[in-house]
Design a protein around this motif. Structure first.
Motif: not given
Length: 131
Positions: A29-38, A42-53, A66-71
Motif C-alpha cells: 500500500k503506497a504511503r506516498k505517490v509513486h510512479t509505475c515502472s510500466s 501515478h500510484i496515488d497514496k493509499g493505492n495498492t501496487y506491486t513491489r517488484h525485486f 500499478c494495479a491496472p498494469c498488474q492486471v
C-alpha cells in the motif's frame, strides 16, 4: 473450440526471456505517490501496487507496478505461456506484440498504459508550472 485455441496459440507473438536468478513481487500500500515502472503513471497514496525485486546476471532491479498494469501483465503472462516481463520491460513487450500485429487486445492495453502516462505528465507539468 480447440481449433480456435490452437490457432490463437500458434499466432501468438514469439517472445523468449532468460529467467532471473531472484524474483519477488509483493503487494504494497503506497504511503506516498509513486510512479509505475510500466506505464509511468501515478500510484496515488493509499493505492495498492506491486513491489517488484529481481536479479538478472548480477543486475538488481527494484520497481513498482500499478494495479491496472498488474492486471494487464497477468493477462499477458497467461497468454504468453507464463512468461512474465519485469514491470519496466512490460510496455516494450506489448509494443513488440502490437508491431507483430497478432492481437488487438494488446493494442488496447498499450493505449490504456499510454493514457495513464500522459495523464501523469500533465499532472507533473501542472505541479512544475505551479498551477
Amino acid at each position: 473450440q480447440s481449433v480456435q485455441a490452437e490457432l490463437k496459440e500458434t499466432t501468438m507473438c514469439d517472445i523468449s526471456l532468460e529467467p532471473c536468478s531472484l524474483w519477488s513481487e509483493v503487494p504494497h500500500k503506497a504511503r506516498k505517490v509513486h510512479t509505475c515502472s510500466s506505464c509511468r503513471g501515478h500510484i496515488d497514496k493509499g493505492n495498492t501496487y506491486t513491489r517488484h525485486f529481481s536479479k538478472f546476471e548480477g543486475d538488481i532491479t527494484s520497481e513498482k507496478l500499478c494495479a491496472p498494469c498488474q492486471v494487464a501483465r497477468a493477462r499477458f503472462t497467461e497468454a504468453h505461456g507464463d512468461l512474465t516481463p519485469t514491470p519496466s520491460g512490460f510496455a516494450n513487450m506489448l509494443e513488440d506484440c502490437v508491431v507483430d500485429g497478432i492481437d488487438d487486445e494488446w493494442s488496447s492495453v498499450l493505449s490504456a498504459m499510454r493514457q495513464r502516462r500522459d495523464a501523469a505528465r500533465v499532472t507533473r507539468q501542472l505541479v512544475f508550472d505551479g498551477a
